[in-house]
Design a protein around this motif. Sequence first.
Motif, PDB file in Angstrom:
ATOM      1  N   ILE A 137      66.383  44.813   2.517  1.00 53.03           N
ATOM      2  CA  ILE A 137      67.692  44.621   3.149  1.00 53.03           C
ATOM      3  C   ILE A 137      68.691  45.678   2.691  1.00 53.03           C
ATOM      4  N   GLN A 138      68.606  46.069   1.395  1.00 53.94           N
ATOM      5  CA  GLN A 138      69.588  47.006   0.847  1.00 53.94           C
ATOM      6  C   GLN A 138      69.156  48.464   0.958  1.00 53.94           C
ATOM      7  N   ASP A 139      67.974  48.704   1.477  1.00 52.60           N
ATOM      8  CA  ASP A 139      67.472  50.077   1.601  1.00 52.60           C
ATOM      9  C   ASP A 139      68.058  50.725   2.855  1.00 52.60           C
ATOM     10  N   ASP A 140      68.785  51.815   2.670  1.00 49.31           N
ATOM     11  CA  ASP A 140      69.410  52.498   3.802  1.00 49.31           C
ATOM     12  C   ASP A 140      68.399  53.159   4.724  1.00 49.31           C
ATOM     13  N   ASP A 141      67.194  53.395   4.213  1.00 48.99           N
ATOM     14  CA  ASP A 141      66.175  54.060   5.035  1.00 48.99           C
ATOM     15  C   ASP A 141      65.425  53.090   5.945  1.00 48.99           C
ATOM     16  N   VAL A 142      65.628  51.794   5.758  1.00 51.31           N
ATOM     17  CA  VAL A 142      64.958  50.794   6.584  1.00 51.31           C
ATOM     18  C   VAL A 142      65.746  50.605   7.880  1.00 51.31           C
ATOM     19  N   ALA A 143      65.027  50.599   9.013  1.00 44.94           N
ATOM     20  CA  ALA A 143      65.671  50.476  10.322  1.00 44.94           C
ATOM     21  C   ALA A 143      66.372  49.128  10.464  1.00 44.94           C
ATOM     22  N   PRO A 144      67.502  49.085  11.168  1.00 46.81           N
ATOM     23  CA  PRO A 144      68.250  47.826  11.339  1.00 46.81           C
ATOM     24  C   PRO A 144      67.425  46.713  11.975  1.00 46.81           C
ATOM     25  N   GLU A 145      66.576  47.062  12.976  1.00 54.99           N
ATOM     26  CA  GLU A 145      65.771  46.016  13.615  1.00 54.99           C
ATOM     27  C   GLU A 145      64.745  45.418  12.650  1.00 54.99           C
ATOM     28  N   THR A 146      64.258  46.253  11.728  1.00 54.65           N
ATOM     29  CA  THR A 146      63.334  45.747  10.708  1.00 54.65           C
ATOM     30  C   THR A 146      64.053  44.795   9.756  1.00 54.65           C
ATOM     31  N   LYS A 147      65.267  45.163   9.371  1.00 58.87           N
ATOM     32  CA  LYS A 147      66.054  44.285   8.498  1.00 58.87           C
ATOM     33  C   LYS A 147      66.334  42.949   9.171  1.00 58.87           C
ATOM     34  N   THR A 148      66.601  42.979  10.481  1.00 60.06           N
ATOM     35  CA  THR A 148      66.897  41.738  11.207  1.00 60.06           C
ATOM     36  C   THR A 148      65.704  40.786  11.175  1.00 60.06           C
TER      37      THR A 148
END
Length: 720
Positions: A474-485
């Motif tokens: 969740i806190q990783d800036d490199d992770v895509a927003p849709e993946t975080k969702t």
Amino acid sequence: MSTILDVMALEGPDMITGTKHTLLELHTFCMAVKASKHVFPRLKPTVRADVGAWPSAKRMASIKEIYVAAQNLHQNEVQKKHSFVWVDPDASTESPSLASDTKDQKSRHALEQIIEKHCVDHLLTAEVSCDTTEQILRDILEVWENTGEGVDDVDRRMLAILVSRDIDNPSGHKCECIYELAVDLSLGRSSSFVRDMVRIVRVQETDTRQAIIALTNTLAAREGCKKCWRGVLLRWLNQNEKQEARWGTAIIDHLVQTMDPATWLSFMQSLETIFADTIADNTNKHELPSLLRPQILTWVSEVAKFGPTLTKLEEVSESPSAVRHMLFYGTEPRRKENLAILSHLKKAEGNSAEAVMQNIVLWISGRRSDMREVIECLSKLLDAPYEAIEACNEIWDAKCGFLDIPGLPTHEQAGLSRIVSRDVVYYDDASEQYKIMMQPDPLTSKAKRPLQTIAKRRYDVPLAVTEVMVAGWIQDDDVAPETKTVIECLARLLNLEVYKRDIPKGELSKATEFWNGIEAEIMREAERLEGLKRTLKAKDPLQTALLIEEYNIPDSNLLEDEIQELPPGIIDLVELIDDDEIEMSFTLASYTELQRSAMGVPSTANNLLLRLTIDRYALPLDVRIPEIRTDIFAVDMLLSSVYSAAMANKAELLPNCPIHPISTVKTILDSLPKLSVIRDAVHISTVLSKYHVDAEKLISWAYYSTVPRYITGSPPSDPR
């Protein structure tokens, strides 16, 4: 002769019931009179007509056998205390005043009364009845007289007796069933159906529900006439409805609880096929049993669309009830939710998200979950990218305690086709190792089909570990927003805390402590495997080398490489004892006794063994690593790569590192001064020890480790 008949006619059934053999004796006597050439013609014409119409001796023998068989069956049932009573659900409830009469009537098999009445009508009064009971006896006689003593014939006779029990108000379907037995016999049809029916009717005496299931399956598979037996099945269904209060559960719920989805669907569809015309012609006048009601059958047809999906779900489930719970009729909103869930699972078949979606559906069974939240999560997983699915699988494994041990092959890497079973559990302190049996590709030859295992361990994973993992994505800036969702949706569904900013120190400490234990366990396993490799090399170096190469096992040892480069005549004299130890053997055969004495060698010795040990750490650090004084930029690059691996918590990039846990590596490197200070120190080891006791060990290991090195040159040695 006429006087005897008149007296017996006046006595009627009472006389027959009291003396059952009297009627048979009378029949024998009258048959003898009828055969007499002198007596019979002298009888009155009316008597001659009556006696002439009497049944033959063969027919009376059959009637007697049926009578005795009915008596024996009833007596056996009474002795076993399983007396069967055919309950007519269409009949009104009896009043208390009639209870004793009913009990007396039930104390005898119905055929006894039918036969006694038949004998009175045919032998005494000559008033032949044409009612249903008379037809039942004629059909049973047809079966009886066309069968013998064989096993199949005995089954037919027994079934006829069983079906005709307790006929106070005979139903048409019973007469038809007995008639069909006679017809099947005359047509020479197979008797396997008869044997099945005998077994089913026997079962019905003690378990109506099992009898309903068995009869439904039998009729569904049978070709030809089944109308009469369908009437029996309908009667049992109605009878079961009246017994549900005693059972405590409705039959539809009982079937869901005891059948797998495929069997349940097949059974319900068979019922619908058997009673198709009855369902179509149904009116409110005759209410159908619950299993045949339109709303139930509509639910079955909707669920049937997902038959394969339910089967696959049950195959991966540890508890059948988790899947069968979805088959319950329940409320309309819950039915719609279950259909929506099954629809998502069906769309996911063959998709990378299928496994985690199945796990979610099984996990919510028996829990009070918001079904709208569940359906939303499944919908997002369907369209989620591969990275999100992999993250969700890791979160799920951590939540359930299963973790792949780093360094061990996964089933994809091992080239194995599928998991067969997870059937062996090992307990070792804090973990349980599940042994997963894998089956090789069926196209592989039998000679190359070893049974392999993939190690997977179940740990007592603290909740903090899973929540920290979620926070990492969740806190990783490199992770895509849709993946975080998708990750956040799954985490909330699993009741995990989602930290979008700071993670509590207590949670981090719990997670760190857990992973330190895992790391230590991995290192112990690595040391064990390294010792095993050395043992194998000592026994058979050539085959061990081939085995290591085949499975792509890392096997780098500078000393061993040096040995391999020795000339053929010398290499046989050198043996590798350990990574830093060799043994050399020299023959003494060419030395005289005087020479041996001068060398201090015993006269009986044949060989001289020389063992050399290389201890790099015994040399000063600047001797072992000259670049620490001559090229600090290269050393800085080397230590920076080690620091990056430690920060990323990737132990696989730090093989055989002597510093544990991995967080200590970062601590040591953070404590070091500038490399220029180390370069200019007189005694580098003394200076380093003041910053950290393991600083020199870490730098020395980094130089000689398998981490990609930017420093060239071979290490110095100190042979002893």
